[in-house]
Each structure stands twice: as structure tokens, then as C-alpha cells.
Design a protein around this motif. Structure first.
Motif, PDB file in Angstrom:
ATOM      1  N   ALA A 116       0.833  -1.205   0.000  1.00 41.85           N
ATOM      2  CA  ALA A 116       0.000   0.000   0.000  1.00 41.85           C
ATOM      3  C   ALA A 116       0.867   1.255   0.000  1.00 41.85           C
ATOM      4  O   ALA A 116       0.558   2.242  -0.684  1.00 41.85           O
ATOM      5  CB  ALA A 116      -0.921  -0.011   1.218  1.00 41.85           C
ATOM      6  N   ALA A 117       1.962   1.209   0.758  1.00 41.37           N
ATOM      7  CA  ALA A 117       2.866   2.364   0.792  1.00 41.37           C
ATOM      8  C   ALA A 117       3.535   2.560  -0.571  1.00 41.37           C
ATOM      9  O   ALA A 117       3.735   3.695  -1.014  1.00 41.37           O
ATOM     10  CB  ALA A 117       3.925   2.162   1.872  1.00 41.37           C
ATOM     11  N   ALA A 118       3.872   1.453  -1.232  1.00 40.84           N
ATOM     12  CA  ALA A 118       4.489   1.545  -2.555  1.00 40.84           C
ATOM     13  C   ALA A 118       3.503   2.122  -3.571  1.00 40.84           C
ATOM     14  O   ALA A 118       3.894   2.860  -4.481  1.00 40.84           O
ATOM     15  CB  ALA A 118       4.966   0.165  -2.996  1.00 40.84           C
ATOM     16  N   VAL A 119       2.229   1.803  -3.411  1.00 42.22           N
ATOM     17  CA  VAL A 119       1.203   2.369  -4.290  1.00 42.22           C
ATOM     18  C   VAL A 119       1.141   3.880  -4.118  1.00 42.22           C
ATOM     19  O   VAL A 119       1.095   4.641  -5.097  1.00 42.22           O
ATOM     20  CB  VAL A 119      -0.176   1.734  -4.005  1.00 42.22           C
ATOM     21  CG1 VAL A 119      -1.282   2.502  -4.736  1.00 42.22           C
ATOM     22  CG2 VAL A 119      -0.188   0.267  -4.411  1.00 42.22           C
ATOM     23  N   GLU A 176       5.043   3.551  -6.901  1.00 41.43           N
ATOM     24  CA  GLU A 176       6.009   2.517  -7.262  1.00 41.43           C
ATOM     25  C   GLU A 176       5.351   1.177  -7.598  1.00 41.43           C
ATOM     26  O   GLU A 176       6.011   0.286  -8.144  1.00 41.43           O
ATOM     27  CB  GLU A 176       6.998   2.301  -6.114  1.00 41.43           C
ATOM     28  CG  GLU A 176       7.863   3.509  -5.804  1.00 41.43           C
ATOM     29  CD  GLU A 176       8.739   3.290  -4.584  1.00 41.43           C
ATOM     30  OE1 GLU A 176       9.765   3.982  -4.471  1.00 41.43           O
ATOM     31  OE2 GLU A 176       8.398   2.424  -3.745  1.00 41.43           O
ATOM     32  N   ALA A 177       4.102   1.006  -7.244  1.00 44.13           N
ATOM     33  CA  ALA A 177       3.415  -0.261  -7.487  1.00 44.13           C
ATOM     34  C   ALA A 177       2.018   0.009  -8.014  1.00 44.13           C
ATOM     35  O   ALA A 177       1.432   1.068  -7.771  1.00 44.13           O
ATOM     36  CB  ALA A 177       3.350  -1.080  -6.202  1.00 44.13           C
ATOM     37  N   ALA A 178       1.496  -0.951  -8.750  1.00 42.77           N
ATOM     38  CA  ALA A 178       0.149  -0.812  -9.305  1.00 42.77           C
ATOM     39  C   ALA A 178      -0.885  -0.760  -8.183  1.00 42.77           C
ATOM     40  O   ALA A 178      -0.741  -1.415  -7.155  1.00 42.77           O
ATOM     41  CB  ALA A 178      -0.141  -2.002 -10.218  1.00 42.77           C
ATOM     42  N   LEU A 238       5.217  -6.958  -6.334  1.00 43.32           N
ATOM     43  CA  LEU A 238       5.161  -5.508  -6.171  1.00 43.32           C
ATOM     44  C   LEU A 238       5.650  -4.830  -7.456  1.00 43.32           C
ATOM     45  O   LEU A 238       6.572  -4.033  -7.423  1.00 43.32           O
ATOM     46  CB  LEU A 238       6.032  -5.081  -4.977  1.00 43.32           C
ATOM     47  CG  LEU A 238       5.594  -5.572  -3.607  1.00 43.32           C
ATOM     48  CD1 LEU A 238       6.627  -5.196  -2.549  1.00 43.32           C
ATOM     49  CD2 LEU A 238       4.249  -4.963  -3.231  1.00 43.32           C
ATOM     50  N   ARG A 239       5.025  -5.164  -8.543  1.00 38.13           N
ATOM     51  CA  ARG A 239       5.503  -4.650  -9.822  1.00 38.13           C
ATOM     52  C   ARG A 239       5.229  -3.157  -9.944  1.00 38.13           C
ATOM     53  O   ARG A 239       4.177  -2.680  -9.513  1.00 38.13           O
ATOM     54  CB  ARG A 239       4.845  -5.402 -10.969  1.00 38.13           C
ATOM     55  CG  ARG A 239       3.335  -5.317 -11.024  1.00 38.13           C
ATOM     56  CD  ARG A 239       2.791  -6.193 -12.150  1.00 38.13           C
ATOM     57  NE  ARG A 239       1.332  -6.123 -12.236  1.00 38.13           N
ATOM     58  CZ  ARG A 239       0.515  -6.874 -11.512  1.00 38.13           C
ATOM     59  NH1 ARG A 239       1.016  -7.731 -10.654  1.00 38.13           N
ATOM     60  NH2 ARG A 239      -0.799  -6.759 -11.663  1.00 38.13           N
ATOM     61  N   PRO A 240       6.152  -2.437 -10.514  1.00 31.24           N
ATOM     62  CA  PRO A 240       5.951  -0.998 -10.704  1.00 31.24           C
ATOM     63  C   PRO A 240       4.716  -0.693 -11.525  1.00 31.24           C
ATOM     64  O   PRO A 240       4.315  -1.482 -12.398  1.00 31.24           O
ATOM     65  CB  PRO A 240       7.217  -0.548 -11.445  1.00 31.24           C
ATOM     66  CG  PRO A 240       8.230  -1.596 -11.116  1.00 31.24           C
ATOM     67  CD  PRO A 240       7.457  -2.874 -10.999  1.00 31.24           C
ATOM     68  N   ALA A 241       4.093   0.447 -11.239  1.00 30.09           N
ATOM     69  CA  ALA A 241       2.859   0.834 -11.932  1.00 30.09           C
ATOM     70  C   ALA A 241       3.080   0.985 -13.433  1.00 30.09           C
ATOM     71  O   ALA A 241       2.172   0.784 -14.222  1.00 30.09           O
ATOM     72  CB  ALA A 241       2.337   2.128 -11.338  1.00 30.09           C
ATOM     73  N   CYS A 242       4.305   1.312 -13.838  1.00 31.27           N
ATOM     74  CA  CYS A 242       4.564   1.531 -15.270  1.00 31.27           C
ATOM     75  C   CYS A 242       4.888   0.226 -15.975  1.00 31.27           C
ATOM     76  O   CYS A 242       5.173   0.251 -17.164  1.00 31.27           O
ATOM     77  CB  CYS A 242       5.695   2.518 -15.451  1.00 31.27           C
ATOM     78  SG  CYS A 242       7.252   1.992 -14.707  1.00 31.27           S
TER      79      CYS A 242
END
Length: 214
Positions: free
Chosen positions: A155-158, A162-164, A210-214
Motif C-alpha cells: 500500500a505504501a508503494a502504491v 512505485e506499485a500498481a 510488487l511490480r511498478p505501476a509503469c
């Protein structure tokens, strides 16, 4: 610990009763780590054997624990708590790193905590399995804590972009299950790979989760 027998009070040899009991408890746990994790294993260890290894009496054992299962429960929580502390520390000191470098370092910190000492990995992934309903409940409860930690980090990465943006709970459960299953099989000698190969495979799984959003 709940159910512990009544302990003595007062000072002896310059140590308080609490200090003496803490010292004895530590000696029992250290001896159990050797016997459960490196020796014959939990199921083949007796109270008498544990007391002999710790250099303490059975009376002193029953002042600290009611059963050997209590000792195993304490060791299992200890190994997991140390690993969690390593993860939290790694998260704090890798904030400046890139996505892949950060989460790779975090998982390697976890793996180092549980795999560098073969006794710990045996306690965490082998000896605890199938002992009793109580131990199964503790094992699953501790696993749920790891799932919650992973979901919180996702959730923090989102938020950081950094994450989808999606629900990660099922994926987190799957990843923690993969960690437990692979490390269990590796510890049992069923996986023909080095510890580094096992860890790097799990790092790849985590980064894919935790794949990057891009």
C-alpha cells in the motif's frame, strides 16, 4: 508465559529473582535451539535431555515452562520476531534506493536472518509443522502477520507511485506461502540449489508481486 509455575523471589549471588529466571530461560532456549534445530529435533528431545544440555535441573525447567511445546512455541516466535526486526530495519535504511534494489535488499535481510543459522530455519519451517493444533494456530497467526506487513508495504508503494494500485492480499498470501514452502523443502534437502539461488528466486517473485505501476 501463561500457566508458568510460581517462581522464587529475592536476591541471590547479586542477582534478582527476575534476573535469575531470565538467565535460566535464556539457557533453556539456547539449549533447545541446539537440540530442536540442530540435534535430534523437537520430537526426539526429552525434558531431561534439554535440562542436561542447558546445565540446569528439571525443577528449574518447570519454573520456566510447563512443557517442551512451550519452549518450541517461544523459539518459533523468537525466530520470526528477529526476522521481522531485520525487515523493518532494512526498510528504514533503503528508502533512498530504487524500487528493485530496495525490495531486493529487504528480502535478503529477511533471508539472512533465517537461513544463515540452519537451526533457525529448521525451527521456523520444519519442527513447528504438525506438532499440535496449538502450534498450527500459532504458525498460521504468525504467517498472517507477515501477510499484513507485506500488504502494508504494498500500500505504501502504491502511494509512492512505485506499485500498481490493486488489492495485494491474495498475492501476499501466495508469496508468503511460497517462501514457507520453498524454504521448508530446501531445509529438508528436497531442493537441489544453494541458499543464494533460493533467495534470488524468491526476490524475483517479490519484485513481480510488487511490480511498478509503469
Amino acid at each position: 508465559m501463561e500457566g508458568r509455575l510460581r517462581q522464587s523471589t529475592g536476591r541471590y549471588a547479586g542477582k534478582s529473582a527476575a534476573e535469575r529466571h531470565a538467565e535460566r530461560r535464556e539457557r533453556f532456549l539456547e539449549a533447545a535451539l541446539d537440540l530442536f534445530g540442530g540435534g535430534p529435533g523437537y520430537r526426539s528431545t526429552t525434558v531431561a535431555a534439554l535440562c542436561e544440555a542447558a546445565g540446569l535441573s528439571t525443577r528449574q525447567f518447570y519454573e520456566e515452562f510447563r512443557t517442551l511445546e512451550d519452549v518450541l512455541a517461544a523459539l518459533h516466535l523468537y525466530v520470526n520476531d528477529v526476522a521481522e526486526a531485520a525487515v523493518i530495519n532494512a526498510l528504514a535504511r533503503t528508502e533512498h534506493l530504487s524500487f528493485a534494489d530496495r525490495y531486493g535488499a529487504v528480502f535478503r535481510a529477511y533471508a539472512a536472518s533465517v537461513t544463515t543459522d540452519p537451526r533457525r530455519i529448521r525451527i521456523a519451517f520444519t519442527e513447528i509443522v504438525g506438532v499440535s493444533p496449538r502450534m498450527d494456530e500459532q504458525r498460521l497467526a504468525r504467517r498472517a502477520q507477515w501477510v499484513d506487513l507485506l500488504c502494508a508495504e504494498a500500500a505504501a508503494a502504491v502511494v509512492r507511485g512505485e506499485a500498481a494500485d490493486r488489492d495485494y492480499r491474495i498475492a501476499a498470501v501466495a508469496f508468503i506461502g511460497s517462501v514457507n514452502g520453498l524454504l521448508h523443502d530446501w531445509a529438508m534437502g528436497w531442493v537441489d540449489a544453494s541458499s543464494d539461488e533460493v533467495v534470488e528466486e524468491l526476490v524475483r517473485l517479490l519484485l513481480a508481486l510488487l511490480r511498478p505501476a509503469c
